[in-house]
Design a protein around this motif. Structure first.
Motif, PDB file in Angstrom:
ATOM      1  N   GLY A  75     -53.268 -36.145  42.195  1.00 49.48           N
ATOM      2  CA  GLY A  75     -52.098 -35.349  41.834  1.00 49.48           C
ATOM      3  C   GLY A  75     -51.408 -35.840  40.573  1.00 49.48           C
ATOM      4  O   GLY A  75     -50.501 -35.187  40.057  1.00 49.48           O
ATOM      5  N   ASP A  76     -51.858 -37.003  40.071  1.00 47.60           N
ATOM      6  CA  ASP A  76     -51.271 -37.561  38.853  1.00 47.60           C
ATOM      7  C   ASP A  76     -51.827 -36.821  37.628  1.00 47.60           C
ATOM      8  O   ASP A  76     -52.849 -36.124  37.691  1.00 47.60           O
ATOM      9  CB  ASP A  76     -51.592 -39.053  38.763  1.00 47.60           C
ATOM     10  CG  ASP A  76     -50.673 -39.800  37.801  1.00 47.60           C
ATOM     11  OD1 ASP A  76     -49.818 -39.142  37.165  1.00 47.60           O
ATOM     12  OD2 ASP A  76     -50.809 -41.038  37.687  1.00 47.60           O
ATOM     13  N   THR A  77     -51.141 -37.006  36.489  1.00 48.74           N
ATOM     14  CA  THR A  77     -51.577 -36.424  35.212  1.00 48.74           C
ATOM     15  C   THR A  77     -52.187 -37.524  34.347  1.00 48.74           C
ATOM     16  O   THR A  77     -51.610 -38.598  34.199  1.00 48.74           O
ATOM     17  CB  THR A  77     -50.389 -35.790  34.465  1.00 48.74           C
ATOM     18  OG1 THR A  77     -49.795 -34.793  35.293  1.00 48.74           O
ATOM     19  CG2 THR A  77     -50.833 -35.170  33.155  1.00 48.74           C
ATOM     20  N   VAL A  78     -53.373 -37.277  33.797  1.00 45.14           N
ATOM     21  CA  VAL A  78     -54.008 -38.227  32.886  1.00 45.14           C
ATOM     22  C   VAL A  78     -53.920 -37.639  31.473  1.00 45.14           C
ATOM     23  O   VAL A  78     -54.135 -36.443  31.274  1.00 45.14           O
ATOM     24  CB  VAL A  78     -55.471 -38.516  33.310  1.00 45.14           C
ATOM     25  CG1 VAL A  78     -56.295 -37.251  33.391  1.00 45.14           C
ATOM     26  CG2 VAL A  78     -56.128 -39.510  32.356  1.00 45.14           C
ATOM     27  N   PHE A  79     -53.583 -38.498  30.487  1.00 47.40           N
ATOM     28  CA  PHE A  79     -53.387 -38.020  29.117  1.00 47.40           C
ATOM     29  C   PHE A  79     -53.773 -39.115  28.126  1.00 47.40           C
ATOM     30  O   PHE A  79     -54.067 -40.257  28.513  1.00 47.40           O
ATOM     31  CB  PHE A  79     -51.930 -37.579  28.904  1.00 47.40           C
ATOM     32  CG  PHE A  79     -50.917 -38.687  29.082  1.00 47.40           C
ATOM     33  CD1 PHE A  79     -50.330 -39.306  27.985  1.00 47.40           C
ATOM     34  CD2 PHE A  79     -50.526 -39.109  30.344  1.00 47.40           C
ATOM     35  CE1 PHE A  79     -49.395 -40.313  28.124  1.00 47.40           C
ATOM     36  CE2 PHE A  79     -49.584 -40.124  30.504  1.00 47.40           C
ATOM     37  CZ  PHE A  79     -49.018 -40.725  29.397  1.00 47.40           C
ATOM     38  N   ILE A  80     -53.773 -38.781  26.829  1.00 42.71           N
ATOM     39  CA  ILE A  80     -54.123 -39.737  25.776  1.00 42.71           C
ATOM     40  C   ILE A  80     -52.975 -40.728  25.589  1.00 42.71           C
ATOM     41  O   ILE A  80     -51.806 -40.340  25.493  1.00 42.71           O
ATOM     42  CB  ILE A  80     -54.405 -39.022  24.439  1.00 42.71           C
ATOM     43  CG1 ILE A  80     -55.520 -37.984  24.614  1.00 42.71           C
ATOM     44  CG2 ILE A  80     -54.773 -40.031  23.351  1.00 42.71           C
ATOM     45  CD1 ILE A  80     -56.859 -38.567  24.944  1.00 42.71           C
ATOM     46  N   LYS A  81     -53.327 -42.016  25.546  1.00 39.99           N
ATOM     47  CA  LYS A  81     -52.317 -43.061  25.363  1.00 39.99           C
ATOM     48  C   LYS A  81     -51.512 -42.820  24.078  1.00 39.99           C
ATOM     49  O   LYS A  81     -52.062 -42.393  23.058  1.00 39.99           O
ATOM     50  CB  LYS A  81     -53.009 -44.424  25.308  1.00 39.99           C
ATOM     51  CG  LYS A  81     -52.042 -45.594  25.214  1.00 39.99           C
ATOM     52  CD  LYS A  81     -52.786 -46.905  25.001  1.00 39.99           C
ATOM     53  CE  LYS A  81     -51.796 -48.036  24.781  1.00 39.99           C
ATOM     54  NZ  LYS A  81     -52.480 -49.310  24.440  1.00 39.99           N
ATOM     55  N   ASP A  82     -50.199 -43.080  24.164  1.00 42.22           N
ATOM     56  CA  ASP A  82     -49.253 -42.958  23.043  1.00 42.22           C
ATOM     57  C   ASP A  82     -48.910 -41.514  22.678  1.00 42.22           C
ATOM     58  O   ASP A  82     -48.247 -41.271  21.671  1.00 42.22           O
ATOM     59  CB  ASP A  82     -49.763 -43.698  21.789  1.00 42.22           C
ATOM     60  CG  ASP A  82     -49.946 -45.197  22.031  1.00 42.22           C
ATOM     61  OD1 ASP A  82     -49.159 -45.747  22.847  1.00 42.22           O
ATOM     62  OD2 ASP A  82     -50.849 -45.795  21.444  1.00 42.22           O
ATOM     63  N   LYS A  83     -49.369 -40.549  23.470  1.00 38.87           N
ATOM     64  CA  LYS A  83     -49.009 -39.154  23.252  1.00 38.87           C
ATOM     65  C   LYS A  83     -47.879 -38.759  24.205  1.00 38.87           C
ATOM     66  O   LYS A  83     -47.809 -39.228  25.343  1.00 38.87           O
ATOM     67  CB  LYS A  83     -50.209 -38.220  23.476  1.00 38.87           C
ATOM     68  CG  LYS A  83     -51.352 -38.430  22.491  1.00 38.87           C
ATOM     69  CD  LYS A  83     -50.993 -37.912  21.111  1.00 38.87           C
ATOM     70  CE  LYS A  83     -52.191 -38.017  20.167  1.00 38.87           C
ATOM     71  NZ  LYS A  83     -51.883 -37.499  18.814  1.00 38.87           N
ATOM     72  N   GLU A  84     -46.990 -37.902  23.742  1.00 36.98           N
ATOM     73  CA  GLU A  84     -45.906 -37.394  24.584  1.00 36.98           C
ATOM     74  C   GLU A  84     -46.365 -36.106  25.269  1.00 36.98           C
ATOM     75  O   GLU A  84     -46.806 -35.164  24.595  1.00 36.98           O
ATOM     76  CB  GLU A  84     -44.658 -37.108  23.734  1.00 36.98           C
ATOM     77  CG  GLU A  84     -44.004 -38.360  23.142  1.00 36.98           C
ATOM     78  CD  GLU A  84     -43.403 -39.247  24.208  1.00 36.98           C
ATOM     79  OE1 GLU A  84     -42.922 -38.702  25.228  1.00 36.98           O
ATOM     80  OE2 GLU A  84     -43.413 -40.484  24.035  1.00 36.98           O
ATOM     81  N   ILE A  85     -46.264 -36.081  26.600  1.00 39.17           N
ATOM     82  CA  ILE A  85     -46.677 -34.877  27.338  1.00 39.17           C
ATOM     83  C   ILE A  85     -45.673 -34.585  28.463  1.00 39.17           C
ATOM     84  O   ILE A  85     -44.912 -35.453  28.877  1.00 39.17           O
ATOM     85  CB  ILE A  85     -48.094 -35.028  27.940  1.00 39.17           C
ATOM     86  CG1 ILE A  85     -48.164 -36.246  28.873  1.00 39.17           C
ATOM     87  CG2 ILE A  85     -49.145 -35.122  26.866  1.00 39.17           C
ATOM     88  CD1 ILE A  85     -48.361 -35.929  30.302  1.00 39.17           C
ATOM     89  N   THR A  86     -45.700 -33.371  28.937  1.00 42.06           N
ATOM     90  CA  THR A  86     -44.959 -32.999  30.145  1.00 42.06           C
ATOM     91  C   THR A  86     -45.937 -33.050  31.304  1.00 42.06           C
ATOM     92  O   THR A  86     -46.974 -32.372  31.264  1.00 42.06           O
ATOM     93  CB  THR A  86     -44.383 -31.573  30.037  1.00 42.06           C
ATOM     94  OG1 THR A  86     -43.547 -31.507  28.877  1.00 42.06           O
ATOM     95  CG2 THR A  86     -43.589 -31.213  31.284  1.00 42.06           C
ATOM     96  N   PRO A  87     -45.674 -33.858  32.352  1.00 43.43           N
ATOM     97  CA  PRO A  87     -46.662 -34.004  33.427  1.00 43.43           C
ATOM     98  C   PRO A  87     -46.887 -32.694  34.178  1.00 43.43           C
ATOM     99  O   PRO A  87     -45.997 -31.853  34.277  1.00 43.43           O
ATOM    100  CB  PRO A  87     -46.037 -35.065  34.341  1.00 43.43           C
ATOM    101  CG  PRO A  87     -44.575 -34.996  34.053  1.00 43.43           C
ATOM    102  CD  PRO A  87     -44.470 -34.643  32.601  1.00 43.43           C
ATOM    103  N   LEU A  88     -48.081 -32.551  34.696  1.00 41.33           N
ATOM    104  CA  LEU A  88     -48.421 -31.380  35.501  1.00 41.33           C
ATOM    105  C   LEU A  88     -47.771 -31.515  36.881  1.00 41.33           C
ATOM    106  O   LEU A  88     -47.591 -32.633  37.376  1.00 41.33           O
ATOM    107  CB  LEU A  88     -49.937 -31.273  35.661  1.00 41.33           C
ATOM    108  CG  LEU A  88     -50.716 -31.017  34.367  1.00 41.33           C
ATOM    109  CD1 LEU A  88     -52.184 -31.377  34.553  1.00 41.33           C
ATOM    110  CD2 LEU A  88     -50.565 -29.557  33.948  1.00 41.33           C
ATOM    111  N   PRO A  89     -47.430 -30.388  37.492  1.00 43.08           N
ATOM    112  CA  PRO A  89     -46.893 -30.476  38.859  1.00 43.08           C
ATOM    113  C   PRO A  89     -47.966 -30.995  39.797  1.00 43.08           C
ATOM    114  O   PRO A  89     -49.052 -30.398  39.909  1.00 43.08           O
ATOM    115  CB  PRO A  89     -46.515 -29.026  39.195  1.00 43.08           C
ATOM    116  CG  PRO A  89     -47.307 -28.186  38.259  1.00 43.08           C
ATOM    117  CD  PRO A  89     -47.492 -28.990  37.007  1.00 43.08           C
ATOM    118  N   GLY A  90     -47.724 -32.123  40.427  1.00 38.43           N
ATOM    119  CA  GLY A  90     -48.727 -32.715  41.322  1.00 38.43           C
ATOM    120  C   GLY A  90     -48.509 -32.265  42.746  1.00 38.43           C
ATOM    121  O   GLY A  90     -47.942 -31.206  43.010  1.00 38.43           O
TER     122      GLY A  90
END
Length: 573
Positions: A269-284
Motif C-alpha cells: 500500500g506504500d508509494t515507491v518513487f525516485i529518490k530526491d523527487k517531490e511526489i504526492t503519495p498514492l492512496p494506500g
C-alpha cells in the motif's frame, strides 16, 4: 495513440471454488503465454498447500499478449480469510471479471467482492461459468445478476472455463470494455506496492503498478511511508515467472528487485518513487491485522529451534503473521502466533509440518480483546453477510439470534436471500460457519469484515487438576455461557485423562468459585490379597498405610497430561 491505450489491467473475482484459477488457465492457454506441453491445472497457484485444498490463497499476477494488447491479469483468492488480497489487487486494476458458478449462483463473497470493486471504481464484466455442467442453472443465475447487481441481460457472458467455450469472446470484451490505465508518463515515477515477497538471494521483491512516469534499472528509489532507500537491481514483469526488462512505464504491472533485507520495511500500500523527487503519495490501504491467535508448540520440545526458524521463514513472505514467544507449564516453550482467520492458521500449520517434517500443536484459538478500563473488555465485531435459499431463513435467524447476532437487513432475491448481521468475531470462529452449513443443507455461504470493538461481558474459565492451573485449557467466555463451557471441559477431561496411582480432582473455576468438579479414582493395589485370615485390626492397619501413601503421593506427584489427551481436547476446541 499513446502506449497505455494498448494496456489492460484486470482481476478475476469470485466466491471460492467458482472457477477463477481454471479461467486463468484458459486465458494463459489461449494467449499462448504458457505452452500446452507445460500447462497444468491451477497454473498460477504456486503454493502446494493451496493446490491441495483446491483454493487460491495468494494473489498471482501474470502478463499476457493478445491481438496487439498487453493484458496484466491478477488471479485472486476467494476465501474470506484472504479478502485483503482481493482489495489490494483491485487497487492495481482498472477492471474486473466477476465470475459466478452456474450451478451455485451468487454467493456471499460474490457480493462482497462486487462491492469492493465498485468502491475502487472498476469496470466490471459479469460472467457465468460452468455452463457445460448438467446441473447448471444459467437462466436463474443470469436473473440473479440482473436483480442483485443491476446488470443488463445482454452484457452477461456465458462461458465454460474448463472446456474453453466462449473464453475468446470474454478476452475481446476485456479489450473493448476495460479502460486503459490513467496517469502521465512525463511526470516523475510513482508506483503503488500491491504485494512484496522475500528472496534469500535478491532481498525484497516489490510487486508494483506504475501510476506515473518511467523507472529504469540502477535508479535510486525511496519508499514513502518509512523513507527506506534502495537501488533498482532488477525490474521486469510476470510471465508468471519473473522476466527482466530495461524499464517499467506508466500503466504496467511488474516487479522491482530492491536488495532490502527486511520485508517489514516494504509495506503493502506504500508509494515507491525516485529518490530526491517531490511526489504526492498514492492512496494506500491498511495492512491486514491478525484477528485470531494460537499458541504454537512443537510436539517434541527438541524441535523448538526448528519451529522458530520455520516461522521466521514463513513471516518473510507473509507479513500478516505476528510471532512472539510464549510458554506453557504443560507444553513447554512455544510461540503465540497471530493469523487472519482459521483457514490461514490451518494452511500455515500444514506448510510448517510438511516443509520441515515437524509435528506441532495449536492451542485453543483466542481473539484479541482490548482492555481500556479496569475490568472492562472490548471484543471485535464483524459485519456478517449470509447468502442462502429463502427456505432456510427461519433456521438461520434462530441460530444467529442464539449466537448473539443482531439482524441489520434482509434482501430477498427470487428463491434466495441476503441477510446482514453484526456479530461477535469470537462466535464466528467457534463453529458458526459449520452450523450454518448444517442447517442449510450446505447451501448457505458467508463473508465478513471487521467493523468495530464493543463491550464484552466476559468471565475467566480456569481449569485445574488437583489445584494446579492448566493454562492451555483456560480461556475467556461470555458470563452466560461460562458455566456450561466449564462443565463440558471437565466432563471431556475426565473421559480423556488416564488413571494414575493417585486421585485426580478436575475442577472448572469461574471467578474463584468452583462450578464443575469431576474425580478420577486412582489405581488401587489389593493389599489384602496375601492375607488368608487374621483379625480385622491387621487388615485395617494395611489399608490405613495404603491410604496415607496415596495422600502423600497426591501432594508430591507432578500433574501430567498425556499429549494425546491434551491434543484431543485442543483439537475439539
Amino acid at each position: 495513440m499513446n502506449s497505455t491505450s494498448k494496456i489492460r489491467n484486470f482481476a478475476i473475482i469470485a466466491h471460492v471454488d467458482h472457477g477463477k484459477s481454471t479461467l486463468a488457465d484458459r486465458l494463459l492457454e489461449i494467449t499462448g503465454t504458457i505452452p500446452k506441453s507445460k500447462m497444468h491445472e491451477q497454473f498460477l497457484d504456486q503454493n502446494p498447500i493451496g493446490r491441495e485444498h483446491g483454493i487460491t490463497i495468494k494473489l498471482a499476477p501474470v502478463r499476457m499478449f493478445y491481438n496487439g494488447y498487453m493484458l496484466n491479469l491478477i488471479d485472486t483468492p476467494g476465501h474470506a480469510d484472504f479478502s485483503y488480497e482481493v482489495s489490494r489487487t483491485l487497487a492495481a486494476c482498472e477492471g474486473a471479471i466477476l465470475l459466478v458458478d452456474a450451478t451455485q449462483g451468487i454467493q456471499a463473497q460474490t457480493v462482497a467482492h462486487y462491492i469492493t470493486a465498485k468502491k475502487e471504481g472498476l469496470k466490471i464484466i459479469p460472467v457465468i461459468n460452468k455452463i457445460d455442467l448438467e446441473a447448471a442453472r444459467v437462466n436463474e443465475t443470469r436473473n440473479q445478476l440482473v436483480e442483485v447487481f443491476g446488470f443488463k441481460k445482454e452484457e452477461i457472458l456465458e462461458i465454460s472455463a474448463k472446456t474453453g467455450k466462449n473464453v475468446s469472446n470474454l478476452l475481446n470484451e476485456v479489450l473493448e470494455k476495460i479502460p486503459s490505465p490513467y496517469g502521465n508518463e512525463k511526470n516523475s515515477f510513482k508506483a503503488l506496492i500491491f504485494d512484496a515477497v522475500f528472496d534469500e538471494h535478491r532481498g525484497v521483491i516489490l510487486y508494483i503498478k506504475v501510476f506515473d512516469g518511467i523507472l529504469d534499472k540502477n535508479q535510486k528509489i525511496k519508499l514513502y511511508q518509512n523513507g527506506t532507500e534502495s537501488i533498482v537491481n532488477d525490474l521486469g514483469y510476470f510471465s508468471p515467472s519473473l522476466v527482466s526488462q530495461k524499464s517499467l512505464s506508466l500503466g504496467e504491472i511488474g516487479y522491482i528487485v530492491t536488495g532490502i533485507k527486511d520485508i517489514r520495511q516494504a509495506r503493502v500500500g506504500d508509494t515507491v518513487f525516485i529518490k530526491d523527487k517531490e511526489i504526492t503519495p498514492l492512496p494506500g490501504y491498511f495492512s491486514p491485522k491478525p484477528m485470531i491467535f494460537f499458541g504454537m508448540y512443537p510436539k517434541n520440545s527438541a524441535d523448538l529451534i526448528k519451529l522458530r526458524q520455520s516461522l521466521s521463514k514463513i513471516s518473510l513472505n507473509d507479513s500478516s503473521i505476528t510471532i512472539s514467544d510464549e510458554s506453557s507449564a504443560f507444553l513447554g516453550n512455544g510461540f503465540r502466533v497471530g493469523f487472519l482467520g482459521l483457514l490461514h492458521a490451518e494452511i500455515t500449520k500444514e506448510r510448517i509440518e510438511k516443509e520441515n517434517n515437524l509435528e506441532i500443536i495449536l492451542t485453543m484459538p483466542q481473539i484479541l480483546y482490548k482492555k481500556e478500563d479496569p475490568g472492562i473488555f472490548y471484543e471485535p465485531y464483524v459485519r456478517l453477510l449470509i447468502y442462502s435459499p429463502q427456505k432456510y431463513l427461519g433456521s438461520i435467524m434462530n441460530l444467529c439470534q442464539k449466537r448473539k447476532g443482531k439482524l441489520i437487513d434482509i434482501k430477498y432475491l427470487e428463491d434466495n436471500m441476503i441477510a446482514k448481521y453484526e456479530i461477535p468475531y469470537s462466535v464466528l470462529i467457534k463453529g458458526l460457519s459449520a452450523e450454518l452449513k448444517s442447517i442449510s443443507s450446505g447451501f448457505a455461504s458467508l463473508d465478513y469484515e471487521l467493523i468495530d470493538y464493543r463491550i464484552a461481558n466476559l468471565s475467566d474459565i480456569n481449569i485445574l487438576i488437583n489445584g494446579v492451573l492448566i493454562d492451555v485449557l483456560s480461556e475467556k467466555a461470555y458470563k452466560d455461557e461460562a458455566a456450561s463451557i466449564a462443565r463440558k471441559k471437565i466432563t471431556k477431561l475426565k473421559e480423556s485423562l488416564p488413571r494414575q496411582q493417585f486421585r485426580q480432582i478436575v475442577q472448572g473455576e469461574i471467578g474463584g468459585v468452583v462450578i464443575a468438579r469431576e474425580e478420577i479414582p486412582p489405581f488401587r493395589k489389593d493389599v489384602l490379597a496375601k492375607m488368608s485370615g487374621g483379625d480385622r485390626t491387621r487388615k485395617d492397619k494395611l489399608l490405613d498405610k495404603q491410604k496415607k501413601g496415596k495422600s502423600k503421593l497426591l501432594q508430591t506427584s507432578k500433574i501430567e497430561i498425556p499429549q494425546n489427551a491434551l491434543y484431543a481436547l485442543l483439537k475439539e476446541n
